[in-house]
Design an enzyme around this catalytic site. Structure first.
Site, PDB file in Angstrom:
ATOM      1  N   TYR A  32      -1.420   9.518   5.944  1.00  0.00           N
ATOM      2  CA  TYR A  32      -1.971   8.289   6.543  1.00  0.00           C
ATOM      3  C   TYR A  32      -1.182   7.816   7.759  1.00  0.00           C
ATOM      4  CZ  TYR A  32       1.659   5.770   3.902  1.00  0.00           C
ATOM      5  OH  TYR A  32       2.848   5.339   3.394  1.00  0.00           O
ATOM      6  N   GLU A  33       0.023   8.362   7.940  1.00  0.00           N
ATOM      7  CA  GLU A  33       0.792   7.984   9.135  1.00  0.00           C
ATOM      8  C   GLU A  33       0.245   8.675  10.383  1.00  0.00           C
ATOM      9  OE1 GLU A  33       5.291   7.504   8.419  1.00  0.00           O
ATOM     10  OE2 GLU A  33       4.650   8.839   6.793  1.00  0.00           O
ATOM     11  N   HIS A  49       3.695  10.991   5.318  1.00  0.00           N
ATOM     12  CA  HIS A  49       2.396  10.790   4.682  1.00  0.00           C
ATOM     13  C   HIS A  49       1.269  11.126   5.659  1.00  0.00           C
ATOM     14  CE1 HIS A  49       5.264   8.037   2.714  1.00  0.00           C
ATOM     15  NE2 HIS A  49       4.566   8.247   1.617  1.00  0.00           N
ATOM     16  N   HIS A  56       2.802  -3.829  -0.744  1.00  0.00           N
ATOM     17  CA  HIS A  56       3.840  -2.799  -0.684  1.00  0.00           C
ATOM     18  C   HIS A  56       5.197  -3.326  -1.170  1.00  0.00           C
ATOM     19  CE1 HIS A  56       5.789   0.904   0.531  1.00  0.00           C
ATOM     20  NE2 HIS A  56       6.613   0.254   1.335  1.00  0.00           N
ATOM     21  N   MET A 108      -0.425   8.004  -2.640  1.00  0.00           N
ATOM     22  CA  MET A 108      -0.843   8.503  -1.319  1.00  0.00           C
ATOM     23  C   MET A 108       0.045   9.656  -0.832  1.00  0.00           C
ATOM     24  SD  MET A 108      -1.384   4.786   0.452  1.00  0.00           S
ATOM     25  CE  MET A 108      -2.205   3.456  -0.440  1.00  0.00           C
ATOM     26  N   SER A 109       0.651  10.379  -1.767  1.00  0.00           N
ATOM     27  CA  SER A 109       1.571  11.433  -1.342  1.00  0.00           C
ATOM     28  C   SER A 109       1.540  12.598  -2.329  1.00  0.00           C
ATOM     29  CB  SER A 109       2.987  10.856  -1.264  1.00  0.00           C
ATOM     30  OG  SER A 109       3.460  10.538  -2.562  1.00  0.00           O
ATOM     31  N   ALA A 114       6.144   6.566  -5.891  1.00  0.00           N
ATOM     32  CA  ALA A 114       5.701   5.320  -6.503  1.00  0.00           C
ATOM     33  C   ALA A 114       4.180   5.427  -6.590  1.00  0.00           C
ATOM     34  CB  ALA A 114       6.114   4.133  -5.651  1.00  0.00           C
ATOM     35  N   HIS A 128      11.452   3.843   3.842  1.00  0.00           N
ATOM     36  CA  HIS A 128      11.798   5.262   3.947  1.00  0.00           C
ATOM     37  C   HIS A 128      12.854   5.432   5.040  1.00  0.00           C
ATOM     38  CE1 HIS A 128       8.256   6.771   1.609  1.00  0.00           C
ATOM     39  NE2 HIS A 128       7.867   5.561   1.909  1.00  0.00           N
ATOM     40  N   ASN A 171       2.972  -0.554 -10.018  1.00  0.00           N
ATOM     41  CA  ASN A 171       2.013  -1.646 -10.159  1.00  0.00           C
ATOM     42  C   ASN A 171       0.828  -1.129 -10.961  1.00  0.00           C
ATOM     43  OD1 ASN A 171       1.672  -0.144  -7.381  1.00  0.00           O
ATOM     44  ND2 ASN A 171      -0.372  -0.818  -7.981  1.00  0.00           N
ATOM     45  N   SER A 199       8.925   6.089  -2.264  1.00  0.00           N
ATOM     46  CA  SER A 199       9.160   4.693  -1.884  1.00  0.00           C
ATOM     47  C   SER A 199      10.098   4.010  -2.865  1.00  0.00           C
ATOM     48  CB  SER A 199       7.853   3.893  -1.874  1.00  0.00           C
ATOM     49  OG  SER A 199       6.968   4.408  -0.939  1.00  0.00           O
TER      50      SER A 199
HETATM   51  N1  HPA Z   1      -2.398   2.936  -5.035  1.00  0.00           N
HETATM   52  C1  HPA Z   1      -2.058   3.907  -4.179  1.00  0.00           C
HETATM   53  N2  HPA Z   1      -0.821   4.196  -3.875  1.00  0.00           N
HETATM   54  C2  HPA Z   1       0.160   3.487  -4.470  1.00  0.00           C
HETATM   55  C3  HPA Z   1      -0.120   2.467  -5.372  1.00  0.00           C
HETATM   56  C4  HPA Z   1      -1.476   2.167  -5.674  1.00  0.00           C
HETATM   57  O1  HPA Z   1      -1.804   1.278  -6.471  1.00  0.00           O
HETATM   58  N3  HPA Z   1       1.076   1.961  -5.782  1.00  0.00           N
HETATM   59  C5  HPA Z   1       2.034   2.672  -5.144  1.00  0.00           C
HETATM   60  N4  HPA Z   1       1.490   3.611  -4.342  1.00  0.00           N
END
Ligand code: HPA
Length: 273
Positions: free
Chosen positions: A84-85, A82, A246, A210-211, A112, A60, A234, A29
């Site tokens: 989750y998609e 992903h 996001h 998540m990847s 990310a 993306h 973050n 990302s």
């Molecule tokens: N959690 C999960 N996935 C993420 C995060 C997070 O804080 N930041 C970027 N992808």
């Protein structure tokens, strides 16, 4: 069956690519800008590659970019898939199989991620030393094709010691601060709860996302060498009062992209030697 699909995609790509790639890149990302640095680039939208799923998430682009980077022949995924998609993990990792078929030996995986380690700050870079799979599933579930890899692949050195040293040396040379830590994969798409983040910290996690984990498992199964770099976009849930969004993830990636680009290019230049 799988092998046929892999070969079909690889055949289509071979016809369009300038040269067989030696290095693969998966861009997370906000990190897709790296693909814009590729010279003599041929861009192939995922829709034009048989067997490739089509990416849906914001931030993306959804295409392969092939060409030269720092003297190396590379193929980059600008946008990944992903779990989750709604894709199966076989679909999520299909591009890694295709990269292997094209001749990729070293895979650089980026993402990310939320910082769990209290020393980390948004905008930091973390080299992945190891991972914890909390997806509750595995891309290798199902019949194993021994032509693609072993039934029970070793994961002792999922992230290559050689490539980690190379990245560490490159970061030191460039004056880029590079943490090293354990990446934890959460299934998503909801971010973690503060209690889950405390759990992840107890388990030994330094960053959460998540990847990445499915792609790395398949790359190791296929015998590729892997380097993983997380952009800490973050602090993870509960570490500040701010809710997660996001947009923040993409904005932070945008902010660190200069260092990120310099680091990856330096690593690729070393590999090209
Ligand atoms: N959690 C999960 N996935 C993420 C995060 C997070 O804080 N930041 C970027 N992808």
């Amino acid at each position: 069956m799988d092998r046929q699909a892999i070969e079909k995609a690889a055949d289509v790509l071979r016809q369009r690519m300038p040269a067989p790639p030696a290095i693969g890149l998966i861009l997370g990302s906000g990190l897709g800008v790296l693909a814009d640095e590729i010279e003599e680039a041929v861009r192939i939208p995922y829709e034009e590659i048989p067997g490739f799923p089509v990416s849906t998430v914001e931030g993306h682009a959804g295409r392969l970019v092939c060409g030269r980077l720092e003297g190396a022949s590379v193929v980059a995924m600008q946008g990944r898939f992903h779990y989750y998609e709604g894709y199966s993990l076989r679909e999520v990792t299909f591009p890694v199989r295709v990269m292997k078929a094209l001749g990729v030996r070293e895979l650089i995986v980026t993402n990310a991620a939320g910082g769990v380690n209290e020393q980390f700050r948004p905008g930091d870079l973390m080299m992945i030393s190891d991972h914890i799979n909390l997806l509750g599933t595995n891309p290798l579930i199902g019949p194993n094709d021994p032509e693609l890899g072993p039934r029970f692949p070793d994961m002792t050195e999922a992230y290559s010691r050689r490539l980690r040293q190379l990245a560490k040396d490159a970061a030191a040379r460039l004056g880029i601060r590079l943490h090293e830590g354990v990446y934890v994969a959460n299934i998503g798409p909801s971010y973690e709860t503060p209690a889950e983040i405390r759990m992840i910290r107890v388990l030994g996690g330094d960053a959460v996302g998540m990847s990445t984990v499915p792609e790395v498992i398949v790359a190791r199964h296929a015998g590729m060498e892997v380097l993983g770099i997380s952009c800490i976009s973050n602090l993870a849930a509960g570490m500040t009062d701010a809710p997660l969004h996001h947009d923040e993830v993409v904005e932070t990636a945008e902010r660190v992209k200069a260092d990120f680009l310099r680091l990856i290019k330096a690593v690729v230049a070393e590999l090209a030697k």
